[in-house]
Design an enzyme around this catalytic site. Structure first.
Site, PDB file in Angstrom:
ATOM      1  N   PHE A 164       0.821  -1.212   0.000  1.00 25.48           N
ATOM      2  CA  PHE A 164       0.000   0.000   0.000  1.00 25.48           C
ATOM      3  C   PHE A 164       0.864   1.276   0.000  1.00 25.48           C
ATOM      4  CE2 PHE A 164      -2.210   2.728   3.378  1.00 25.48           C
ATOM      5  CZ  PHE A 164      -2.763   3.588   2.442  1.00 25.48           C
ATOM      6  N   ILE A 165       1.658   1.470   1.020  1.00 26.02           N
ATOM      7  CA  ILE A 165       2.479   2.674   1.105  1.00 26.02           C
ATOM      8  C   ILE A 165       3.636   2.591   0.114  1.00 26.02           C
ATOM      9  CG2 ILE A 165       3.929   4.084   2.616  1.00 26.02           C
ATOM     10  CD1 ILE A 165       2.236   3.103   4.979  1.00 26.02           C
ATOM     11  N   LEU A 186       5.188 -10.382  -2.236  1.00 25.58           N
ATOM     12  CA  LEU A 186       3.771 -10.403  -2.613  1.00 25.58           C
ATOM     13  C   LEU A 186       2.901 -11.134  -1.595  1.00 25.58           C
ATOM     14  CD1 LEU A 186       4.039 -10.949  -6.481  1.00 25.58           C
ATOM     15  CD2 LEU A 186       3.871  -8.798  -5.211  1.00 25.58           C
ATOM     16  N   ALA A 208       7.490  -5.732   5.789  1.00 21.82           N
ATOM     17  CA  ALA A 208       7.248  -6.210   7.155  1.00 21.82           C
ATOM     18  C   ALA A 208       6.056  -7.148   7.149  1.00 21.82           C
ATOM     19  CB  ALA A 208       6.967  -5.043   8.102  1.00 21.82           C
ATOM     20  N   SER A 211       6.432   2.269  13.679  1.00 23.72           N
ATOM     21  CA  SER A 211       4.985   2.332  13.871  1.00 23.72           C
ATOM     22  C   SER A 211       4.632   3.030  15.176  1.00 23.72           C
ATOM     23  CB  SER A 211       4.407   0.910  13.888  1.00 23.72           C
ATOM     24  OG  SER A 211       3.069   0.889  14.333  1.00 23.72           O
ATOM     25  N   TYR A 213       5.100  -7.514  17.537  1.00 23.41           N
ATOM     26  CA  TYR A 213       5.216  -6.568  16.428  1.00 23.41           C
ATOM     27  C   TYR A 213       5.804  -5.243  16.891  1.00 23.41           C
ATOM     28  CZ  TYR A 213       3.702  -3.175  12.899  1.00 23.41           C
ATOM     29  OH  TYR A 213       3.676  -2.165  11.974  1.00 23.41           O
ATOM     30  N   ASN A 226      -2.157   6.181  11.571  1.00 23.07           N
ATOM     31  CA  ASN A 226      -3.151   5.393  10.833  1.00 23.07           C
ATOM     32  C   ASN A 226      -3.243   5.864   9.394  1.00 23.07           C
ATOM     33  OD1 ASN A 226      -3.907   5.220  13.831  1.00 23.07           O
ATOM     34  ND2 ASN A 226      -5.095   3.564  12.915  1.00 23.07           N
ATOM     35  N   GLY A 257      -7.416  -4.930  24.821  1.00 23.82           N
ATOM     36  CA  GLY A 257      -6.124  -4.402  24.406  1.00 23.82           C
ATOM     37  C   GLY A 257      -6.192  -3.242  23.446  1.00 23.82           C
TER      38      GLY A 257
END
Length: 319
Positions: free
Chosen positions: A12-13, A33, A80, A124, A148, A177, A282
């Site tokens: 995406f990014i 992929l 990632a 992140s 993560y 986000n 969480g």
């Protein structure tokens, strides 16, 4: 013409970045992929300056050969396993991708990339965990709650230390986000806006569709449009002041999920059935970024949440 390496460049990014820089530069993409799609990359197979390598960043032979043979001006390490749930279920396997590949890439750059201008690592906002202080500043308390988040923070520290200790020109970014075109709603790490867009697309095509909200919808996030994210990445990669530093990438604005639902309803002039259910254990109730450090480099987001969502829907739903 500069030479770029983008790992995860079919995602995406990564694909949004690749499509931007490939207009005037040489770009090499490495992607296995697992979550990306070659169709996200404009002009693939048509442009001589754009090369795609299907493979994993954990493939030592592949990455060593590439970094020995090619000299890059800019490297963006976006590859990632981005599913938090996957990292909880498979911490060892995800650690190999989310941490070990980063350290290996840094060492390859130290040995072989003599003309490198910048390596950017994608960290992140998950590193902040449930620490309640808002807004989240780069120097806020770090409280990673999942494998993560632990891997992202540890890798981020190695990235910055390789700058300070070995002179490898690096910077790191903490994405909040991110949303926009080409975000896969079926991905295990799909953003809430891509899921909502997918549900609306079904509804607008005459299919039964609804959307589930976990909690009361008052939880807030810093939603940042992907084109602003690419602007931030390019700005950081060319800034001397950014060497060895980490930057929040967001808008600095908190938006609730209920506000997002209102924006969709008003713009599409259609209301989707929303089911409110128990919150997930969480889940962080509130989060948004302090982006003063990024603005100190000259960054100003071009999209607020309303104009960003409208641009996203225009491109995705042709509305």
């Amino acid at each position: 013409m500069s030479k770029y390496l983008i790992t995860g460049g079919a995602g995406f990014i990564g694909s949004t970045l690749a499509n931007r820089v490939a207009k005037e530069n040489e770009v090499v993409i490495v992607d296995d992929l697992s979550m990306g799609d070659k169709e996200n990359i404009s002009g693939l197979g048509e442009k001589d300056n754009l090369r795609f390598i299907e493979g994993s960043v954990t493939d030592q032979s592949l990455m060593t050969g590439l970094l020995q043979e090619e000299q890059f001006d800019y490297i963006y390490h976006l590859a990632a396993i981005a599913s938090v749930a996957d990292s909880v279920a498979r911490p060892v396997e995800t650690h190999v991708v989310n941490f070990e590949s980063v350290l290996s890439l840094l060492e390859l750059c130290r040995k072989h990339q003599k003309s490198l201008k910048r390596l950017i690592f994608a960290s992140s906002a998950a590193v902040y965990g449930d620490e309640p202080t808002l807004p989240k500043q780069e120097e806020s308390v770090i409280r990673p709650l999942t494998p993560y988040a632990v891997d992202k923070f540890a890798a981020e520290r190695y990235v910055l230390n390789h700058c300070h200790l070995y002179g490898v020109p690096t910077s790191a970014v903490r994405f909040f986000n991110v949303y926009g075109p080409n975000q896969n709603p079926k991905s295990p790490y799909s953003g809430v806006l891509s899921i909502l867009t997918d549900r609306y697309e079904k509804l607008l095509n005459g299919k039964d569709s609804s959307f589930t909200v976990f909690g009361d919808g008052q939880q807030t996030r810093d939603f940042v449009f992907v084109e602003d994210v690419v602007d931030a990445l390019l700005l950081i990669s060319d800034s001397q002041a950014a060497l060895g530093n980490v930057y929040n990438v967001g808008t600095g604005e908190a938006t609730s999920l209920n506000q997002v639902l209102d924006i969709y309803r008003d713009f599409l002039d259609t209301e989707i059935s929303v089911e409110y259910t128990a919150g997930r254990e969480g889940d962080i109730p509130r989060s948004y970024a302090d982006v003063d450090r990024l603005k100190g480099l000259g960054f100003e987001p071009k999209f607020d949440v309303k104009t960003g969502i409208q641009a996203y829907l225009k491109q995705t739903l042709n509305r």
